[in-house]
Design a protein around this motif. Structure first.
Motif, PDB file in Angstrom:
ATOM      1  N   ALA A  35       0.710   4.087  -2.868  1.00 57.61           N
ATOM      2  CA  ALA A  35       0.458   5.491  -2.534  1.00 57.61           C
ATOM      3  C   ALA A  35       1.489   6.392  -3.198  1.00 57.61           C
ATOM      4  O   ALA A  35       1.135   7.417  -3.800  1.00 57.61           O
ATOM      5  CB  ALA A  35       0.454   5.687  -1.022  1.00 57.61           C
ATOM      6  N   GLY A  84      -1.443   6.407   6.337  1.00 57.33           N
ATOM      7  CA  GLY A  84      -1.751   6.229   4.928  1.00 57.33           C
ATOM      8  C   GLY A  84      -2.805   7.176   4.391  1.00 57.33           C
ATOM      9  O   GLY A  84      -3.306   6.985   3.286  1.00 57.33           O
ATOM     10  N   SER A  96       0.822  -1.218   0.000  1.00 56.64           N
ATOM     11  CA  SER A  96       0.000   0.000   0.000  1.00 56.64           C
ATOM     12  C   SER A  96       0.858   1.271   0.000  1.00 56.64           C
ATOM     13  O   SER A  96       0.472   2.275  -0.612  1.00 56.64           O
ATOM     14  CB  SER A  96      -0.968   0.003   1.177  1.00 56.64           C
ATOM     15  N   HIS A  97       2.005   1.245   0.670  1.00 55.07           N
ATOM     16  CA  HIS A  97       2.899   2.410   0.675  1.00 55.07           C
ATOM     17  C   HIS A  97       3.433   2.669  -0.735  1.00 55.07           C
ATOM     18  O   HIS A  97       3.426   3.816  -1.211  1.00 55.07           O
ATOM     19  CB  HIS A  97       4.052   2.198   1.656  1.00 55.07           C
ATOM     20  N   LEU A 100      -5.804  11.734   1.094  1.00 53.53           N
ATOM     21  CA  LEU A 100      -6.595  10.703   0.446  1.00 53.53           C
ATOM     22  C   LEU A 100      -8.059  11.100   0.573  1.00 53.53           C
ATOM     23  O   LEU A 100      -8.587  11.217   1.679  1.00 53.53           O
ATOM     24  CB  LEU A 100      -6.315   9.357   1.121  1.00 53.53           C
ATOM     25  N   VAL A 157       4.840   9.234   2.864  1.00 52.16           N
ATOM     26  CA  VAL A 157       3.455   8.915   3.212  1.00 52.16           C
ATOM     27  C   VAL A 157       3.365   8.747   4.725  1.00 52.16           C
ATOM     28  O   VAL A 157       4.190   8.051   5.331  1.00 52.16           O
ATOM     29  CB  VAL A 157       2.995   7.626   2.498  1.00 52.16           C
ATOM     30  N   TRP A 167      -5.748  10.017  -4.181  1.00 48.44           N
ATOM     31  CA  TRP A 167      -4.815  11.016  -3.684  1.00 48.44           C
ATOM     32  C   TRP A 167      -5.076  12.339  -4.394  1.00 48.44           C
ATOM     33  O   TRP A 167      -5.224  12.383  -5.610  1.00 48.44           O
ATOM     34  CB  TRP A 167      -3.369  10.562  -3.894  1.00 48.44           C
TER      35      TRP A 167
END
Length: 165
Positions: A7, A89, A3-4, A123, A85, A128
């Motif tokens: 992002a 998140g 997920s990082h 987010l 980030v 984003w």
């Protein structure tokens, strides 16, 4: 991809879409990028006060010279992109450099302005979005084919370029 990493990839995409919208004179889309955030610059009369949404679109449309091909005849190039980030998140910050090159019928291809972006992102509904973009202009070249005002004078005010409706 975790997920990082996703992002970071998504945030970079937003940054690059900004450049594409400016270069291609897609000012309405540019304004949409700031529907949930503000755009400001150290060249502004009040750098703490920014523009959002339709105001961004109107300002760019009023101050950027669109050439016969329907573009600004520019290439905004972002480099040295660093994204951080937050642990939750939901927010992020980014720093990058930019250089704008331009070539027209009367201006040989050359860099016309360079500087830095300091960005905050959030987010929003799973996407984003810019929360804030600070444009820091470090070097100014020949801008006569790009803007309708002299950026080197500073103290730029939205109301000097866009009529209030």
């Amino acid at each position: 991809m975790n997920s990082h990493e996703q992002a970071v990839r998504s945030i970079k995409a937003v940054m690059y879409v900004y450049a594409e919208c400016v270069d291609l004179a897609r000012f309405d889309e540019l304004g949409e990028l700031f529907a949930h955030g503000v755009l400001t610059s150290t060249s502004s009369a009040d750098p703490d006060d920014g523009m959002s949404g339709d105001d961004v679109a109107a300002f760019y449309a009023a101050t950027n010279k669109v050439h016969d091909d329907g573009t600004l005849r520019t290439r905004h190039v972002a480099s040295n992109v660093m994204v951080d980030v937050a642990e939750d998140g939901q927010t992020a910050t980014a720093r990058s450099y930019f250089a704008v090159h331009q070539g027209t019928d009367t201006l040989a291809l050359q860099p016309i302005v360079a500087g830095r972006y300091e960005d905050d992102f959030s987010l929003v509904d799973g996407q984003w979005r810019f929360a804030r973009r600070m444009v820091i202009v470090d070097q100014i070249g020949d801008m006569r084919e790009h803007l309708t005002f002299d950026l080197s004078e500073g103290d730029v005010r939205y109301t000097d370029h866009v009529e209030s409706g």
